[in-house]
Motif scaffolding. Structure first.
Motif, PDB file in Angstrom:
ATOM      1  N   PHE A 131       0.797  -1.237   0.000  1.00 14.02           N
ATOM      2  CA  PHE A 131       0.000   0.000   0.000  1.00 14.02           C
ATOM      3  C   PHE A 131       0.824   1.279   0.000  1.00 14.02           C
ATOM      4  O   PHE A 131       0.282   2.359  -0.228  1.00 14.02           O
ATOM      5  CB  PHE A 131      -0.932   0.004   1.221  1.00 14.02           C
ATOM      6  CG  PHE A 131      -1.868  -1.164   1.260  1.00 14.02           C
ATOM      7  CD1 PHE A 131      -2.973  -1.215   0.420  1.00 14.02           C
ATOM      8  CD2 PHE A 131      -1.642  -2.226   2.118  1.00 14.02           C
ATOM      9  CE1 PHE A 131      -3.848  -2.296   0.452  1.00 14.02           C
ATOM     10  CE2 PHE A 131      -2.505  -3.311   2.155  1.00 14.02           C
ATOM     11  CZ  PHE A 131      -3.609  -3.353   1.314  1.00 14.02           C
ATOM     12  N   ILE A 132       2.120   1.181   0.264  1.00 18.25           N
ATOM     13  CA  ILE A 132       2.955   2.373   0.380  1.00 18.25           C
ATOM     14  C   ILE A 132       3.207   2.987  -1.000  1.00 18.25           C
ATOM     15  O   ILE A 132       3.288   2.274  -2.001  1.00 18.25           O
ATOM     16  CB  ILE A 132       4.278   2.031   1.116  1.00 18.25           C
ATOM     17  CG1 ILE A 132       4.948   3.277   1.648  1.00 18.25           C
ATOM     18  CG2 ILE A 132       5.204   1.215   0.216  1.00 18.25           C
ATOM     19  CD1 ILE A 132       6.094   2.974   2.620  1.00 18.25           C
ATOM     20  N   LYS A 133       3.312   4.305  -1.036  1.00 18.72           N
ATOM     21  CA  LYS A 133       3.607   5.017  -2.282  1.00 18.72           C
ATOM     22  C   LYS A 133       5.114   5.204  -2.398  1.00 18.72           C
ATOM     23  O   LYS A 133       5.820   5.279  -1.383  1.00 18.72           O
ATOM     24  CB  LYS A 133       2.909   6.369  -2.287  1.00 18.72           C
ATOM     25  CG  LYS A 133       1.396   6.269  -2.284  1.00 18.72           C
ATOM     26  CD  LYS A 133       0.752   7.637  -2.184  1.00 18.72           C
ATOM     27  CE  LYS A 133      -0.754   7.513  -2.128  1.00 18.72           C
ATOM     28  NZ  LYS A 133      -1.408   8.809  -1.904  1.00 18.72           N
ATOM     29  N   ASP A 134       5.622   5.288  -3.615  1.00 19.64           N
ATOM     30  CA  ASP A 134       7.060   5.506  -3.834  1.00 19.64           C
ATOM     31  C   ASP A 134       7.498   6.779  -3.117  1.00 19.64           C
ATOM     32  O   ASP A 134       6.844   7.814  -3.208  1.00 19.64           O
ATOM     33  CB  ASP A 134       7.374   5.617  -5.328  1.00 19.64           C
ATOM     34  CG  ASP A 134       7.217   4.286  -6.056  1.00 19.64           C
ATOM     35  OD1 ASP A 134       7.269   3.235  -5.391  1.00 19.64           O
ATOM     36  OD2 ASP A 134       7.050   4.294  -7.290  1.00 19.64           O
ATOM     37  N   GLY A 135       8.589   6.695  -2.383  1.00 28.34           N
ATOM     38  CA  GLY A 135       9.131   7.825  -1.653  1.00 28.34           C
ATOM     39  C   GLY A 135       8.465   8.096  -0.317  1.00 28.34           C
ATOM     40  O   GLY A 135       8.928   8.934   0.446  1.00 28.34           O
ATOM     41  N   GLU A 136       7.394   7.391  -0.011  1.00 28.02           N
ATOM     42  CA  GLU A 136       6.655   7.609   1.235  1.00 28.02           C
ATOM     43  C   GLU A 136       7.333   6.890   2.399  1.00 28.02           C
ATOM     44  O   GLU A 136       7.926   5.833   2.238  1.00 28.02           O
ATOM     45  CB  GLU A 136       5.216   7.093   1.070  1.00 28.02           C
ATOM     46  CG  GLU A 136       4.321   7.376   2.258  1.00 28.02           C
ATOM     47  CD  GLU A 136       2.884   6.915   2.003  1.00 28.02           C
ATOM     48  OE1 GLU A 136       1.974   7.550   2.559  1.00 28.02           O
ATOM     49  OE2 GLU A 136       2.675   5.930   1.265  1.00 28.02           O
ATOM     50  N   GLU A 137       7.209   7.489   3.573  1.00 27.84           N
ATOM     51  CA  GLU A 137       7.712   6.871   4.798  1.00 27.84           C
ATOM     52  C   GLU A 137       6.558   6.765   5.786  1.00 27.84           C
ATOM     53  O   GLU A 137       5.819   7.731   5.987  1.00 27.84           O
ATOM     54  CB  GLU A 137       8.837   7.709   5.397  1.00 27.84           C
ATOM     55  CG  GLU A 137       9.521   7.041   6.567  1.00 27.84           C
ATOM     56  CD  GLU A 137      10.795   7.768   7.005  1.00 27.84           C
ATOM     57  OE1 GLU A 137      11.248   7.480   8.112  1.00 27.84           O
ATOM     58  OE2 GLU A 137      11.307   8.596   6.232  1.00 27.84           O
ATOM     59  N   VAL A 138       6.387   5.576   6.372  1.00 27.32           N
ATOM     60  CA  VAL A 138       5.326   5.343   7.347  1.00 27.32           C
ATOM     61  C   VAL A 138       5.925   4.638   8.561  1.00 27.32           C
ATOM     62  O   VAL A 138       6.965   3.996   8.472  1.00 27.32           O
ATOM     63  CB  VAL A 138       4.163   4.493   6.776  1.00 27.32           C
ATOM     64  CG1 VAL A 138       3.476   5.215   5.628  1.00 27.32           C
ATOM     65  CG2 VAL A 138       4.635   3.120   6.342  1.00 27.32           C
ATOM     66  N   THR A 139       5.242   4.772   9.677  1.00 27.31           N
ATOM     67  CA  THR A 139       5.634   4.060  10.890  1.00 27.31           C
ATOM     68  C   THR A 139       4.555   3.030  11.188  1.00 27.31           C
ATOM     69  O   THR A 139       3.373   3.337  11.178  1.00 27.31           O
ATOM     70  CB  THR A 139       5.792   5.031  12.068  1.00 27.31           C
ATOM     71  OG1 THR A 139       6.803   5.994  11.737  1.00 27.31           O
ATOM     72  CG2 THR A 139       6.200   4.289  13.337  1.00 27.31           C
ATOM     73  N   LEU A 140       4.999   1.800  11.458  1.00 24.35           N
ATOM     74  CA  LEU A 140       4.105   0.694  11.785  1.00 24.35           C
ATOM     75  C   LEU A 140       4.288   0.318  13.252  1.00 24.35           C
ATOM     76  O   LEU A 140       5.416   0.276  13.742  1.00 24.35           O
ATOM     77  CB  LEU A 140       4.426  -0.539  10.935  1.00 24.35           C
ATOM     78  CG  LEU A 140       4.621  -0.357   9.437  1.00 24.35           C
ATOM     79  CD1 LEU A 140       5.040  -1.676   8.796  1.00 24.35           C
ATOM     80  CD2 LEU A 140       3.376   0.184   8.790  1.00 24.35           C
ATOM     81  N   LEU A 141       3.194   0.034  13.928  1.00 29.13           N
ATOM     82  CA  LEU A 141       3.228  -0.516  15.284  1.00 29.13           C
ATOM     83  C   LEU A 141       2.750  -1.951  15.152  1.00 29.13           C
ATOM     84  O   LEU A 141       1.596  -2.191  14.783  1.00 29.13           O
ATOM     85  CB  LEU A 141       2.325   0.284  16.215  1.00 29.13           C
ATOM     86  CG  LEU A 141       2.547   1.797  16.250  1.00 29.13           C
ATOM     87  CD1 LEU A 141       1.560   2.446  17.214  1.00 29.13           C
ATOM     88  CD2 LEU A 141       3.981   2.128  16.620  1.00 29.13           C
TER      89      LEU A 141
END
Length: 170
Positions: A131-141
């Motif tokens: 689901f992540i977009k190119d260049g995107e940064e997300v934090t997962l718990l």
């Protein structure tokens, strides 16, 4: 021949009887009862970890949103996005933290041109990469069941440890 018989008899009498329940080795065959006990343990552990994570979220300045796969992410509606298809390529990196926000490894895990459907990654990471977009940064718990589970990584991550994963699509 008499020596062999004598050694066998002595060995037989010198053996101690083990009265504990024998458990098959990892990878061995488990009985249905063992499987049920393990399933119940994981269910209870997941409930406890989810409670701890939700309490942790309450005191954080950043918002986290639950996903259908049982982890939280910093993007609302994250797992409602279009999924990346099998055989598509993705490059990514991620860092692992405990819930004290201590970085576990100095070096990030990084993969270049990994092909969906053909790589083995932590369940939550593999799902989030869809689901992540190119260049995107997300934090997962991530609860331990979606991280390194019952065995840990046999290095720095112990068994049954939930993780914070900072994931970036490169």
């Amino acid at each position: 021949m008499k020596k062999i018989v004598f050694i066998s008899v002595v060995s037989l009498f010198s053996c101690n009887r083990n009265t504990q329940t024998a458990h098959p080795p990892v990878g061995g065959i488990l009985s249905q009862k063992d499987l049920d006990v393990s399933k119940e343990r994981m269910k209870n552990l997941n409930i406890i970890e989810r409670g701890h994570i939700q309490e942790w979220i309450k005191v954080q300045p950043e918002r986290y949103y639950p996903t259908q796969l049982n982890y939280w992410v910093t993007v609302e509606g994250f797992d409602q996005r279009d999924k990346r298809p099998d055989n598509s390529l993705i490059s990514y990196s991620y860092d692992l933290y405990d819930f004290d926000q201590t970085k576990i490894y100095d070096q990030a895990v990084e993969r270049r041109d990994a092909k969906f459907g053909h790589f083995d990654e932590l369940k939550a990471v593999e799902n989030a990469l869809r689901f992540i977009k190119d260049g995107e940064e997300v934090t997962l718990l991530v609860p331990s069941s979606l991280a390194y589970g019952t065995y840990g990584d046999e290095k720095k991550i112990d068994n049954d440890i939930p993780l914070i994963i900072k994931l970036k699509a490169l």
